[in-house]
Scaffold this motif. Structure first.
Motif, PDB file in Angstrom:
ATOM      1  N   CYS A 346      44.840  41.375  39.970  1.00 35.21           N
ATOM      2  CA  CYS A 346      44.167  40.125  39.659  1.00 35.21           C
ATOM      3  C   CYS A 346      43.050  39.932  40.679  1.00 35.21           C
ATOM      4  O   CYS A 346      42.960  40.689  41.655  1.00 35.21           O
ATOM      5  N   CYS A 348      42.590  37.807  43.148  1.00 31.72           N
ATOM      6  CA  CYS A 348      43.051  37.628  44.529  1.00 31.72           C
ATOM      7  C   CYS A 348      43.875  38.792  45.016  1.00 31.72           C
ATOM      8  O   CYS A 348      44.063  38.972  46.223  1.00 31.72           O
ATOM      9  N   CYS A 358      50.164  34.420  44.127  1.00 34.39           N
ATOM     10  CA  CYS A 358      48.892  34.587  43.424  1.00 34.39           C
ATOM     11  C   CYS A 358      48.272  33.215  43.173  1.00 34.39           C
ATOM     12  O   CYS A 358      48.951  32.278  42.751  1.00 34.39           O
ATOM     13  N   CYS A 360      45.438  32.888  41.213  1.00 35.07           N
ATOM     14  CA  CYS A 360      44.534  33.042  40.072  1.00 35.07           C
ATOM     15  C   CYS A 360      45.096  32.342  38.836  1.00 35.07           C
ATOM     16  O   CYS A 360      46.315  32.316  38.618  1.00 35.07           O
ATOM     17  N   ALA A 364      41.549  33.711  34.589  1.00 34.56           N
ATOM     18  CA  ALA A 364      40.901  34.587  35.562  1.00 34.56           C
ATOM     19  C   ALA A 364      41.510  35.983  35.541  1.00 34.56           C
ATOM     20  O   ALA A 364      40.792  36.986  35.623  1.00 34.56           O
ATOM     21  N   TYR A 368      39.503  39.347  34.447  1.00 33.54           N
ATOM     22  CA  TYR A 368      39.430  40.431  35.436  1.00 33.54           C
ATOM     23  C   TYR A 368      39.872  41.754  34.808  1.00 33.54           C
ATOM     24  O   TYR A 368      39.219  42.788  34.984  1.00 33.54           O
TER      25      TYR A 368
END
Length: 507
Positions: A346, A348, A358, A360, A364, A368
């Motif tokens: 992901c 991050c 996490c 995100c 997102a 990604y």
């Protein structure tokens, strides 16, 4: 007075012979170069004029015309300086033009008459006609001598003129020692602890030349594993060494000379342009995918690369060549590297990490992962997810096998493939097409149901099935088995499951 001197121009990774025709005739003093020269070739007029005068010869104050034939081929670089200077000197009576018969020359001239190295010396030597000698600067001559061509080294224009007059004999250079290339020598697979699945996948990738895609949080060992791959690959054989060294010679990256023996390792930054990755520019140069030919192309943080750069890799990964089409040239570059890619799960990087949370959103994460298209992801034979190794487990884990031990198994597996595929123009399982897969990777008894279930569950394409069978064939080669068995197919299917990497709820 008319004089002809033979030289070479580079086109892609090939060296094409060029006749440098020099005519010196009465008329107003002038110096013209024709035959589609680029700026560097046109500037040879000033370099040649200064080198001739500083060498102690009078420069002819007449009409000088230099034609580079064939005229329809573009001529690039400063490598024609030496041939033009010899043509002018022969026409001016410094030596008899017949002395130029049977030789070809290339080199850039310094203003004092010194001869500087040129790109593509090895390609020139490989294109040399039988019975013809090649005269090059000393550094380039050592490089060209590596292929066994008849080469002489000329450090200065005056030395070459003395040789053509019969006053001195130019020395033949000793071939340069092999160039190692590849990764640093302090990288070893024994440094990787606590990642048995990834280590196994790396060994399979090396044994069969398969593309490998690794997903995992930061610090899981993705980059270290990728840099260990060249340490377990077998060295280049003689034919491969010439092929790879010629590419690096044309690109000006062969170093001090000699043939490459260790497989190349290229790790371009994610800001790389499409032309730098695939080949292009003006003049046309091979890209990173070609410079990694027969070696490893490592794309760290793969989703950060531009989409057009990544999508441009799809055709080379399938066909093993890059076809670059421009208005003035259509070139084909070899491109058969083992592609190794690393990515975070992901933005991050901590999705699925048991320690770090996490941050995100599901959107997102989805965006990604969608930076890699399905067709590109499908071209990875091996796809693995790496979990971070806890500190206690890392300290308690025993050192794994060294690169030397794994390399021996890889070498034996590659040798089996070479013997099996030699008559089919392939050297590794990853190069097998559908016909060879049907012949050498037959589904074992009782495996049809397993493969059908995998197709339904993972949505494998026909190409994906073929890649699974190729990996299964490599697993059999690592064991020394003559046929693909059910356990080989089952393990190969496990390496298609990066889609099973952690997904945020709702993604």
């Amino acid at each position: 007075m008319f004089v002809r001197v033979w030289s070479f121009t580079l086109q892609g990774i090939e060296a094409l012979p060029v006749a440098v025709e020099v005519d010196v005739s009465p008329g107003l003093p002038s110096f013209e170069i024709v035959g589609l020269p680029d700026a560097a070739v046109r500037e040879a007029r000033e370099r040649v004029r200064a080198a001739v005068r500083n060498g102690g010869w009078p420069f002819p104050l007449q009409r000088i015309t230099v034609n580079l034939a064939p005229a329809h081929t573009r001529k690039e670089g400063a490598g024609f300086d030496l041939a033009i200077a010899l043509g002018v000197l022969a026409a001016a009576g410094a030596f008899h033009p017949s002395a130029l018969a049977g030789i070809a020359v290339a080199g850039e001239l310094a203003l004092d008459g010194g001869v500087r190295p040129v790109r593509g010396a090895l390609a020139m030597a490989m294109a040399l006609e039988p019975g013809r000698r090649l005269v090059l600067p000393p550094e380039s001559a050592r490089e060209a001598a590596a292929c066994g061509a008849d080469v002489l080294a000329a450090p200065h224009l005056a030395d070459l003129v003395a040789h053509l007059r019969g006053e001195r004999v130019l020395a033949a250079p000793d071939p340069a020692p092999p160039v190692a290339g590849g990764c640093d020598g302090d990288v070893d697979l024994a440094l990787v602890r606590g990642q048995p699945v990834a280590r196994r996948a790396l060994e399979v990738a090396a044994a069969g030349g398969h593309n490998l895609y690794m997903v995992g949080p930061p610090g899981a060992g993705k980059s270290l594993l990728a840099r260990c791959l060249p340490t377990i690959l077998p060295p280049l054989d003689e034919a491969e060494a010439l092929e790879v060294s010629r590419i690096h010679s044309v690109a000006g990256e062969l170093g001090p000379g000699g043939l490459l023996r260790r497989r190349p390792f290229r790790a371009p930054h994610h800001s790389i342009s499409r032309a730098a990755m695939l080949g292009g520019g003006n003049p046309l140069r091979p890209g990173e995918v070609t410079l990694a030919h027969r070696g490893v192309l490592f794309l760290d943080e793969m989703p950060e690369f531009r989409r057009d750069v990544l999508e441009g890799l799809r055709q080379p990964l399938e066909d093993g060549v890059v076809r670059v089409a421009r208005a003035h040239a259509h070139l084909t570059f070899p491109a058969r590297p083992t592609l190794v890619a690393a990515a975070n799960p992901c933005p991050c990087g901590h999705l699925g990490d048991p320690v770090h949370a996490c941050t995100c959103t599901a959107t997102a994460v989805h965006l990604y992962r969608n930076r890699l298209s399905g067709p590109l992801r499908d071209r990875f034979d091996l796809q693995v997810y790496l979990q971070p190794v806890p500190y206690a487990a890392y300290r308690a884990a025993a050192a794994g096998e060294s690169s030397r031990a794994v390399a021996e198994r890889v070498r034996e597996a590659r040798e089996r493939q070479r013997r099996r595929l030699a008559q089919h123009g392939c050297s590794s399982n990853a190069e097998m097409g559908p016909a060879l897969i049907r012949r050498f990777c037959r589904i074992p008894p009782g495996a049809e149901a397993l493969l059908r279930e995998a197709v339904d569950r993972f949505g494998l394409s026909v190409r994906g099935c073929d890649r699974v069978l190729r990996v299964a064939r490599t697993l059999a080669d690592l064991e020394g088995a003559d046929t693909v068995e059910l356990r080989h197919l089952a393990e190969a299917l496990q390496y298609r499951g990066v889609g099973a990497a952690p997904v945020r709820q709702g993604a």
